[in-house]
Design a protein around this motif. Sequence first.
Motif, mmCIF file in Angstrom:
data_model
loop_
_atom_site.group_PDB
_atom_site.id
_atom_site.type_symbol
_atom_site.label_atom_id
_atom_site.label_comp_id
_atom_site.label_asym_id
_atom_site.label_seq_id
_atom_site.Cartn_x
_atom_site.Cartn_y
_atom_site.Cartn_z
ATOM 1 N N ASN A 56 0.833 -1.213 0.000
ATOM 2 C CA ASN A 56 0.000 0.000 0.000
ATOM 3 C C ASN A 56 0.867 1.262 0.000
ATOM 4 O OD1 ASN A 56 -2.377 -1.582 0.123
ATOM 5 N ND2 ASN A 56 -2.232 -1.710 2.354
ATOM 6 N N GLY A 57 1.927 1.205 -0.795
ATOM 7 C CA GLY A 57 2.805 2.364 -0.944
ATOM 8 C C GLY A 57 3.908 2.477 0.088
ATOM 9 N N LEU A 116 -0.356 -7.620 5.963
ATOM 10 C CA LEU A 116 -0.054 -6.180 5.981
ATOM 11 C C LEU A 116 -0.908 -5.424 4.967
ATOM 12 C CD1 LEU A 116 3.854 -6.332 6.242
ATOM 13 C CD2 LEU A 116 2.231 -5.815 8.079
ATOM 14 N N ARG A 117 -1.108 -6.031 3.815
ATOM 15 C CA ARG A 117 -1.915 -5.384 2.774
ATOM 16 C C ARG A 117 -3.356 -5.217 3.228
ATOM 17 N NH1 ARG A 117 -0.331 -8.636 -0.952
ATOM 18 N NH2 ARG A 117 1.523 -7.435 -1.493
ATOM 19 N N GLN A 118 -3.887 -6.267 3.874
ATOM 20 C CA GLN A 118 -5.263 -6.214 4.358
ATOM 21 C C GLN A 118 -5.443 -5.190 5.465
ATOM 22 O OE1 GLN A 118 -6.548 -8.007 1.588
ATOM 23 N NE2 GLN A 118 -8.125 -8.286 3.133
ATOM 24 N N ALA A 119 -4.386 -4.909 6.188
ATOM 25 C CA ALA A 119 -4.478 -3.939 7.288
ATOM 26 C C ALA A 119 -4.686 -2.519 6.781
ATOM 27 C CB ALA A 119 -3.221 -4.006 8.154
ATOM 28 N N ASP A 128 -4.505 1.162 6.165
ATOM 29 C CA ASP A 128 -3.894 2.242 6.949
ATOM 30 C C ASP A 128 -4.084 2.044 8.445
ATOM 31 O OD1 ASP A 128 -2.939 3.612 4.748
ATOM 32 O OD2 ASP A 128 -4.746 4.830 4.521
ATOM 33 N N ASN A 129 -4.673 0.913 8.820
ATOM 34 C CA ASN A 129 -4.858 0.609 10.244
ATOM 35 C C ASN A 129 -3.759 -0.360 10.669
ATOM 36 O OD1 ASN A 129 -5.802 0.305 12.827
ATOM 37 N ND2 ASN A 129 -7.624 -0.864 12.265
ATOM 38 N N LEU A 130 -2.534 0.144 10.683
ATOM 39 C CA LEU A 130 -1.359 -0.685 10.923
ATOM 40 C C LEU A 130 -0.939 -0.638 12.387
ATOM 41 C CD1 LEU A 130 0.518 0.060 7.615
ATOM 42 C CD2 LEU A 130 -0.021 -2.225 8.471
ATOM 43 N N THR A 131 -1.839 -1.088 13.234
ATOM 44 C CA THR A 131 -1.509 -1.244 14.649
ATOM 45 C C THR A 131 -1.179 -2.713 14.911
ATOM 46 O OG1 THR A 131 -3.793 -1.732 15.283
ATOM 47 C CG2 THR A 131 -3.116 0.599 15.274
ATOM 48 N N ARG A 132 -0.498 -2.952 16.007
ATOM 49 C CA ARG A 132 -0.194 -4.339 16.359
ATOM 50 C C ARG A 132 -1.473 -5.149 16.567
ATOM 51 N NH1 ARG A 132 4.816 -3.002 20.594
ATOM 52 N NH2 ARG A 132 6.468 -2.989 19.001
ATOM 53 N N GLU A 133 -2.467 -4.535 17.177
ATOM 54 C CA GLU A 133 -3.725 -5.224 17.450
ATOM 55 C C GLU A 133 -4.431 -5.612 16.154
ATOM 56 O OE1 GLU A 133 -2.467 -2.942 20.920
ATOM 57 O OE2 GLU A 133 -2.782 -2.386 18.810
ATOM 58 N N ASN A 134 -4.476 -4.704 15.191
ATOM 59 C CA ASN A 134 -5.185 -5.003 13.950
ATOM 60 C C ASN A 134 -4.438 -6.018 13.100
ATOM 61 O OD1 ASN A 134 -7.468 -4.526 12.199
ATOM 62 N ND2 ASN A 134 -6.073 -3.443 10.823
ATOM 63 N N VAL A 135 -3.111 -5.931 13.080
ATOM 64 C CA VAL A 135 -2.321 -6.919 12.344
ATOM 65 C C VAL A 135 -2.581 -8.315 12.889
ATOM 66 C CG1 VAL A 135 0.042 -7.750 11.990
ATOM 67 C CG2 VAL A 135 -0.517 -5.358 11.543
ATOM 68 N N MET A 136 -2.637 -8.425 14.218
ATOM 69 C CA MET A 136 -2.875 -9.730 14.830
ATOM 70 C C MET A 136 -4.301 -10.219 14.557
ATOM 71 S SD MET A 136 -0.623 -11.511 16.420
ATOM 72 C CE MET A 136 -0.986 -13.260 16.204
ATOM 73 N N LYS A 137 -5.250 -9.289 14.542
ATOM 74 C CA LYS A 137 -6.640 -9.639 14.264
ATOM 75 C C LYS A 137 -6.780 -10.212 12.858
ATOM 76 C CE LYS A 137 -11.306 -7.657 13.979
ATOM 77 N NZ LYS A 137 -12.101 -6.403 14.110
ATOM 78 N N ILE A 138 -6.120 -9.584 11.895
ATOM 79 C CA ILE A 138 -6.184 -10.054 10.505
ATOM 80 C C ILE A 138 -5.501 -11.407 10.367
ATOM 81 C CG2 ILE A 138 -5.373 -9.587 8.159
ATOM 82 C CD1 ILE A 138 -5.749 -6.580 8.849
ATOM 83 N N ALA A 139 -4.330 -11.557 10.999
ATOM 84 C CA ALA A 139 -3.601 -12.827 10.930
ATOM 85 C C ALA A 139 -4.413 -13.967 11.532
ATOM 86 C CB ALA A 139 -2.260 -12.702 11.650
ATOM 87 N N GLY A 140 -5.231 -13.651 12.512
ATOM 88 C CA GLY A 140 -6.035 -14.658 13.189
ATOM 89 C C GLY A 140 -7.378 -14.920 12.554
ATOM 90 N N ASN A 141 -7.608 -14.382 11.358
ATOM 91 C CA ASN A 141 -8.882 -14.609 10.670
ATOM 92 C C ASN A 141 -8.664 -14.828 9.168
ATOM 93 O OD1 ASN A 141 -11.362 -14.046 12.619
ATOM 94 N ND2 ASN A 141 -9.760 -12.563 13.153
ATOM 95 N N LEU A 142 -7.715 -15.675 8.827
ATOM 96 C CA LEU A 142 -7.424 -15.978 7.430
ATOM 97 C C LEU A 142 -8.293 -17.145 6.968
ATOM 98 C CD1 LEU A 142 -3.518 -15.733 7.589
ATOM 99 C CD2 LEU A 142 -5.119 -13.992 6.759
ATOM 100 N N LYS A 143 -8.922 -16.988 5.834
ATOM 101 C CA LYS A 143 -9.848 -18.006 5.324
ATOM 102 C C LYS A 143 -9.432 -18.463 3.929
ATOM 103 C CE LYS A 143 -12.398 -17.299 8.979
ATOM 104 N NZ LYS A 143 -12.301 -18.248 10.119
ATOM 105 N N ASP A 144 -9.053 -19.709 3.822
ATOM 106 C CA ASP A 144 -8.707 -20.327 2.533
ATOM 107 C C ASP A 144 -7.727 -19.469 1.731
ATOM 108 O OD1 ASP A 144 -10.341 -22.571 2.961
ATOM 109 O OD2 ASP A 144 -12.115 -21.456 2.311
ATOM 110 N N LEU A 145 -6.708 -18.954 2.419
ATOM 111 C CA LEU A 145 -5.692 -18.142 1.748
ATOM 112 C C LEU A 145 -4.719 -19.054 1.008
ATOM 113 C CD1 LEU A 145 -4.182 -15.472 1.186
ATOM 114 C CD2 LEU A 145 -2.950 -15.856 3.353
ATOM 115 N N ARG A 146 -4.600 -18.844 -0.279
ATOM 116 C CA ARG A 146 -3.663 -19.599 -1.093
ATOM 117 C C ARG A 146 -2.387 -18.784 -1.272
ATOM 118 N NH1 ARG A 146 -2.148 -24.643 -2.853
ATOM 119 N NH2 ARG A 146 -0.471 -24.249 -4.346
#
Length: 401
Positions: free
Chosen positions: A71-72, A335-338, A340-358
């Motif tokens: 994201n730049g 990181l891409r899914q995060a 502009d909300n690049l906090t430690r909490e949000n990064v962990m939230k996204i990592a903990g909700n991955l669905k069928d990621l290839r």
Amino acid sequence: MRKLLLALAATASLIHAGAAVAQKNYGPGVTDTEIKLGQTIPYSGPASAYGTLGRSHVAFFKMINDQGGINGRKVNLISLDDGYSPPKTIEAVRRLVESEEVLGLFGTLGTPTNSAIHKYVNQKKVPHLFVSTGAGKWNDPKNFPWTMGFQPNYPAEGKVFAAHILATKPNAKIAILYQNDDFGKDYLIGVKAGLGDKAKSMIVAEASFEVTDPTVDSQILTLRSSGADVFVNAASPKFAAQAIKRVGEIGWKPVHYLTNVSATVGTVLRPAGLDHSTGLLTTQFQKDPGDSQWDKDPEMIAYKEFMKKYYPEGDVNDQLNLLCFASGHAMAHVLRQAGDNLTRENVMKIAGNLKDLRVPGLLPGLTINTSPTNHGPLSMLQMARFDGTKWVPFGEPITAK
């Protein structure tokens, strides 16, 4: 006038709402132009064969940065040498968290080394993502919600070995070589759990070693003297290669199971001798870059182009490098899914909700799945046999639990 004032108020409200939506939310290590991550890798010491993991990860994010970053933002991965020494890991991670102020840790190598920082990073609430070790303890979100593994875990692989032994050699006499730390002990736990009540009668010998030992020659001689006809080799690359070579040199011919993390042709099997390695059994969850069946596979083509341009001195056929390509893509996705909300909490939230990621490099049909109660992204394995040149998968993928 009243209508005008209402219209102005509504416009102001919309502007305020838009500003709130567009507002950037940054944690440590993040600016408009940079995302700072950290890791420790044994570039030196007894496990230095794993140094290629760090080199691959650094090269991967150079590729990502050349493509425009996330994201730049450019990713700055600070990769430090810890020599596979837990005290050095603690020192290096404290530097990364407290001095460098990284957003999170990514791909840190080793079971004993990650164990040394496990409580610290969780107390500090620092993302400890996609660690380069398959210990079962990394999938414990209830007690350690900031830690997440990547590859299928070691106890599960031990259970798969046990299942295969029971199915093909039910009266086997089993000898086990294991590294005397959480890494090796996890395999011991898995094999025994998989054998169940038969473990006591089937396992005739166990021998451990320290990563500071010069060789495992004496352990191999002890295990052979037990009369075992099945050998489970739960060692990191340097010692796995020594064990394979020594087993071949002394003429011992057990059915030989090798941990996946040491099943690399370039760094383990060739040094051990391809003649000694022929017939070895292991498990797989990713493609073999040295197997011609994947030559026209788009994912493998992309991987090989990456290696040629960004890590030409690395072994393109080393599965550790392909593993980094896969885990690097997973980290980039988070990181891409995060946004502009690049906090430690949000990064962990996204990592903990991955669905069928290839991600590139996994065997067909395998995807990454996580949840707040499951921090084990990959959970399927397939048996494979080394034919003297390459690993040949056989049977159906097994869900490792």
